[in-house]
Design an enzyme around this catalytic site. Structure first.
Site, PDB file in Angstrom:
ATOM      1  N   GLN A 167     -19.207   9.966   9.735  1.00 10.72           N
ATOM      2  CA  GLN A 167     -17.982  10.300   9.000  1.00 10.72           C
ATOM      3  C   GLN A 167     -18.310  11.175   7.795  1.00 10.72           C
ATOM      4  O   GLN A 167     -17.618  12.160   7.520  1.00 10.72           O
ATOM      5  CB  GLN A 167     -17.275   9.022   8.551  1.00 10.72           C
ATOM      6  CG  GLN A 167     -16.718   8.241   9.736  1.00 10.72           C
ATOM      7  CD  GLN A 167     -16.019   6.958   9.331  1.00 10.72           C
ATOM      8  OE1 GLN A 167     -16.036   6.578   8.157  1.00 10.72           O
ATOM      9  NE2 GLN A 167     -15.411   6.288  10.294  1.00 10.72           N
ATOM     10  N   ASP A 317     -20.917   0.565  16.355  1.00  7.87           N
ATOM     11  CA  ASP A 317     -19.625  -0.058  16.685  1.00  7.87           C
ATOM     12  C   ASP A 317     -19.753  -1.133  17.761  1.00  7.87           C
ATOM     13  O   ASP A 317     -18.816  -1.900  17.988  1.00  7.87           O
ATOM     14  CB  ASP A 317     -18.634   1.013  17.147  1.00  7.87           C
ATOM     15  CG  ASP A 317     -18.218   1.913  15.990  1.00  7.87           C
ATOM     16  OD1 ASP A 317     -18.341   1.489  14.825  1.00  7.87           O
ATOM     17  OD2 ASP A 317     -17.768   3.047  16.254  1.00  7.87           O
ATOM     18  N   ARG A 390     -12.654  -4.815  16.366  1.00 11.13           N
ATOM     19  CA  ARG A 390     -13.860  -5.061  17.169  1.00 11.13           C
ATOM     20  C   ARG A 390     -14.284  -6.536  17.120  1.00 11.13           C
ATOM     21  O   ARG A 390     -14.904  -7.035  18.049  1.00 11.13           O
ATOM     22  CB  ARG A 390     -14.992  -4.130  16.743  1.00 11.13           C
ATOM     23  CG  ARG A 390     -14.632  -2.651  16.943  1.00 11.13           C
ATOM     24  CD  ARG A 390     -15.817  -1.745  17.062  1.00 11.13           C
ATOM     25  NE  ARG A 390     -15.431  -0.368  16.805  1.00 11.13           N
ATOM     26  CZ  ARG A 390     -14.892   0.461  17.706  1.00 11.13           C
ATOM     27  NH1 ARG A 390     -14.682   0.059  18.941  1.00 11.13           N
ATOM     28  NH2 ARG A 390     -14.563   1.701  17.378  1.00 11.13           N
TER      29      ARG A 390
HETATM   30  C1  S3P Z   1     -17.133   7.143  13.362  1.00 13.03           C
HETATM   31  C2  S3P Z   1     -18.342   6.909  12.789  1.00 13.03           C
HETATM   32  C3  S3P Z   1     -18.854   5.568  12.489  1.00 13.03           C
HETATM   33  C4  S3P Z   1     -18.135   4.507  13.280  1.00 13.03           C
HETATM   34  C5  S3P Z   1     -16.652   4.693  13.264  1.00 13.03           C
HETATM   35  C6  S3P Z   1     -16.258   6.047  13.812  1.00 13.03           C
HETATM   36  C7  S3P Z   1     -16.697   8.527  13.544  1.00 13.03           C
HETATM   37  O1  S3P Z   1     -18.671   5.299  11.100  1.00 13.03           O
HETATM   38  O2  S3P Z   1     -18.453   3.223  12.814  1.00 13.03           O
HETATM   39  O3  S3P Z   1     -16.016   3.687  14.056  1.00 13.03           O
HETATM   40  O4  S3P Z   1     -15.729   8.769  14.299  1.00 13.03           O
HETATM   41  O5  S3P Z   1     -17.326   9.415  12.956  1.00 13.03           O
HETATM   42  P1  S3P Z   1     -19.764   5.789  10.015  1.00 13.03           P
HETATM   43  O6  S3P Z   1     -19.951   7.203  10.236  1.00 13.03           O
HETATM   44  O7  S3P Z   1     -19.185   5.540   8.664  1.00 13.03           O
HETATM   45  O8  S3P Z   1     -20.956   4.923  10.297  1.00 13.03           O
END
Ligand code: S3P
Length: 433
Positions: A167, A317, A390
């Site tokens: 993210q 996840d 989840r």
């Molecule tokens: C996601 C990245 C992950 C994941 C989330 C979705 C994404 O989070 O846990 O469910 O779509 O980039 P982080 O990047 O904060 O680890």
């Protein structure tokens, strides 16, 4: 809503999974800032991806939904309009963090917030790089949402991610589209690369060199037709269910097999899961294929490989449901280096430990993970999901292997990533007499 789940004597059929949540968010956001129209098929029906669509509509984006197909009229790279209300990202960390990168490149003030869970998740990780690039951002105390963003012309930066987070990487790469020079992000632990793939598909220039990923500013993004693969993180619940329930045999068609996500399959196969991958194809840089999984009694006699180091980011996840599986394997499971789980939709380490214990499992909580030393027969219990999708789905799978009834509280939270989960589970499972 409470869902009551019985133990299962078998599991069979074809499970149709929703579109991948991560990919759907990215396609929608890129379609909104592209030129021309994009048609996105098998768009995630999840509540999180609807939060993204609603935020985009607040920013002047015209879109239409017809079944699982979303048509989005792009407004061009800097064409979003100032919103006339506070945007609500709901439960979705991906919405608030990725959209912040795009808002940082727009010369207006906007405010984005979320539900109670999201309002307590850390945003400093995106605020810091965006401020370095020149955006003005205000937040509540301790870098918590709402975020008030005044964007403008940004500086290209070189940024090393302090946490392994797709993210944060994606937020900085999106902001990099608005820089005065290329922006590069370094990740020491690889995370999902859907942003890089999608940006390229929409016409952006993005390069990878070792751990560095560099994006060119001011591309002309072009709208296009896309098909989202089925969500491998949703598949995880049914793969684990098949490992646990005698006589299980399930087909999961069209599942996304991006190499930054399919570690789950390799991990489960290493652990002894009877799994076949068939009919592999690729659309818009995202591979997909059909999964066929069968009950795997050998797996239950072993220890699951430890989840630590780089593996944590690859399985981030899926850890709740893998912990459920670990509670049923003779040699248990150890999870470490997983502090990030404490800042997800809930504190997932605490939620897993509390609920596994309620079901009679032996588990020790650690600051950065947990230790399950051996398998114990699970018994039905009341599951406090903490409104975390989840956790709700992982413990629904635990219920299939438990003696007696399990009651999953606030079960509607599964809609955050998997609307239709409860019906899909009931359709596949035959309850024990
Ligand atoms: C996601 C990245 C992950 C994941 C989330 C979705 C994404 O989070 O846990 O469910 O779509 O980039 P982080 O990047 O904060 O680890």
């Amino acid at each position: 809503m409470i869902q009551t789940i019985d133990s299962a004597s078998s599991l069979s059929g074809t499970v149709r999974l929703p579109g991948d949540k991560s990919i759907s968010h990215r396609y929608a956001m890129l379609a909104a800032i592209a030129e021309g129209t994009s048609v996105i098929e098998h768009f995630a029906a999840s509540r999180d991806c609807h939060s993204t669509l609603e935020c985009l509509q607040s920013l002047g984006v015209e879109l239409q939904e017809s079944g699982a197909t979303v048509t989005i009229k792009g407004r061009g790279l800097q064409g979003l309009k100032p919103p006339d209300r506070i945007m609500d990202a709901g439960n979705s960390g991906t919405t608030i963090r990725l959209l912040s990168g795009i808002l940082a490149g727009h010369r207006f003030v906007s405010t984005i917030t979320g539900d109670e869970s999201l309002s307590n998740r850390p945003m400093g990780r995106v605020i810091r790089p965006l401020r370095q690039m020149g955006a003005e951002i205000e937040s509540r105390e301790r870098d918590l949402p709402p975020l008030r963003i005044r964007g403008g012309s940004l500086k290209g930066i070189r940024y090393t991610l302090p946490v392994a987070s797709a993210q944060v990487k994606s937020c900085v790469l999106f902001a990099g589209l608005y820089g005065d020079a290329p922006t590069a992000v370094e990740e020491t632990i690889s995370t999902r690369d859907h942003t890089e793939i999608a940006l390229r598909e929409f016409g952006g220039a993005i390069r990878g060199d070792g751990n560095w990923i560099e994006v060119d500013p001011m591309p002309r993004l072009q709208g296009r037709r896309l098909v989202v693969p089925a969500d491998i993180s949703g598949a995880a619940f049914f793969l684990v269910a098949a490992a646990l329930v005698p006589n299980a045999e399930l087909s999961l068609p069209g599942v996304g097999l991006n190499k930054s996500r399919r570690e789950l399959l390799d991990y489960l196969m290493r652990a002894g899961l009877n799994l076949d991958v068939e009919n592999e194809t690729e659309i818009a840089g995202e591979p997909r294929g059909d999964l066929r999984v069968r009950y795997s009694p050998d797996l239950l006699q072993r220890q699951l490989p430890p989840i630590r180091g780089k593996l944590v980011a690859s399985l981030i996840d899926e850890i709740p449901v893998l912990a459920v599986l670990g509670s049923q394997t003779a040699g248990g499971l150890t999870i470490s280096d997983a502090n990030e789980l404490r800042v997800k939709e809930s504190d997932r380490i605490s939620a897993i430990v509390t609920n596994l214990r309620a079901m009679g499992a032996e588990v020790e909580e650690k600051p950065d993970g947990l230790i399950i030393p051996r398998a114990r027969q699970l018994k039905g219990a009341d599951i406090a999901t903490r409104n975390d999708h989840r956790i709700a789905m992982a413990f629904a799978i635990a219920a299939l292997a438990a003696r007696g009834e399990t009651r999953i509280h606030d079960a509607e939270c599964a809609d955050v990533s998997f609307p239709g989960f409860w019906d899909a589970l009931r359709a596949a499972a035959t309850p024990s007499k």
